[in-house]
Design an enzyme around this catalytic site. Structure first.
Site, PDB file in Angstrom:
ATOM      1  N   PHE A  33      13.102  -7.294  86.290  1.00 31.51           N
ATOM      2  CA  PHE A  33      14.530  -7.457  85.994  1.00 31.51           C
ATOM      3  C   PHE A  33      14.887  -6.993  84.584  1.00 31.51           C
ATOM      4  CE2 PHE A  33      12.604 -11.653  85.268  1.00 31.51           C
ATOM      5  CZ  PHE A  33      12.965 -11.891  83.949  1.00 31.51           C
ATOM      6  N   ASP A  34      13.878  -6.848  83.709  1.00 28.44           N
ATOM      7  CA  ASP A  34      14.145  -6.359  82.352  1.00 28.44           C
ATOM      8  C   ASP A  34      12.821  -5.952  81.711  1.00 28.44           C
ATOM      9  OD1 ASP A  34      15.524  -5.666  80.065  1.00 28.44           O
ATOM     10  OD2 ASP A  34      15.800  -7.717  79.360  1.00 28.44           O
ATOM     11  N   PHE A  86       6.755 -13.266  82.474  1.00 29.75           N
ATOM     12  CA  PHE A  86       6.880 -12.302  81.384  1.00 29.75           C
ATOM     13  C   PHE A  86       5.506 -11.882  80.887  1.00 29.75           C
ATOM     14  CE2 PHE A  86      11.040 -14.325  81.066  1.00 29.75           C
ATOM     15  CZ  PHE A  86      11.863 -13.251  80.799  1.00 29.75           C
ATOM     16  N   TYR A  96       8.207  -6.904  75.958  1.00 27.29           N
ATOM     17  CA  TYR A  96       8.071  -7.722  77.159  1.00 27.29           C
ATOM     18  C   TYR A  96       8.453  -6.963  78.420  1.00 27.29           C
ATOM     19  CZ  TYR A  96      13.137  -7.929  77.079  1.00 27.29           C
ATOM     20  OH  TYR A  96      14.468  -7.572  77.087  1.00 27.29           O
ATOM     21  N   ILE A 144      15.419 -17.952  75.805  1.00 26.88           N
ATOM     22  CA  ILE A 144      15.172 -19.063  76.715  1.00 26.88           C
ATOM     23  C   ILE A 144      14.069 -19.978  76.174  1.00 26.88           C
ATOM     24  CG2 ILE A 144      16.041 -17.879  78.768  1.00 26.88           C
ATOM     25  CD1 ILE A 144      13.125 -17.280  79.554  1.00 26.88           C
ATOM     26  N   TYR A 157      16.593 -19.831  83.210  1.00 24.29           N
ATOM     27  CA  TYR A 157      18.043 -19.781  83.372  1.00 24.29           C
ATOM     28  C   TYR A 157      18.585 -20.872  84.283  1.00 24.29           C
ATOM     29  CZ  TYR A 157      17.719 -15.387  80.913  1.00 24.29           C
ATOM     30  OH  TYR A 157      17.471 -14.435  79.957  1.00 24.29           O
TER      31      TYR A 157
END
Length: 146
Positions: A66-67, A129, A56, A86, A112
């Site tokens: 962010f990731d 994502f 991902y 999540i 979140y």
């Protein structure tokens, strides 16, 4: 002079309002699932309780990453539908075929929430994502074991 001052304030207010509205228009209120690639054959699908392996890249609506498991070269592995990730993932990956790629637009309530995940994810953030299902229960798309 007062009219000029008033017009300047009005113009600045309009620009600020437009920029806030433009940013918020990228937010979503419900999970959005976009299939970007689906293999010709789908012999293995992800179901609740399956152990899945997923690559991902997560971004905010402004495009900031962010990731990313791609950058680490290490997909995440977890049990689907059991709250290990999540809610947007638990819902958005159901029925996905091994080898399939999806774009998930996840509202804050399925991500979140209002608290966010400081310092990288602000409260109330919509998450985007790009996902790729690598394996289900240790089996990649070719049917061999990982």
């Amino acid at each position: 002079m007062a009219k000029l001052h008033f017009l300047c304030i009005l113009l600045v207010s309009a620009v600020l309002l437009f920029s806030v509205c433009a940013k918020k228009s990228a937010d979503v209120s419900e999970l959005q699932i976009g299939v970007k690639f689906k293999p010709e054959t789908c012999s293995i699908q992800a179901h609740k309780g399956d152990r899945v392996k997923v690559h991902y890249r997560g971004t905010l609506t402004d495009g900031k990453v962010f990731d990313s498991s791609y950058e680490r070269g290490d997909p995440i592995e977890f049990e689907l539908g059991t709250g290990q990730v999540i809610k947007g993932w638990d819902q958005g990956l159901l029925g996905m075929c091994v080898g399939e790629k999806r774009k998930l637009k996840i509202p804050s309530k399925l991500g979140y929430g209002d608290q966010g995940s400081p310092p990288t994810i602000p409260g109330g953030a919509t998450l985007i994502f790009d996902t790729e299902l690598v394996a289900v229960n240790g089996k990649p798309s070719d049917g061999s074991e990982l």
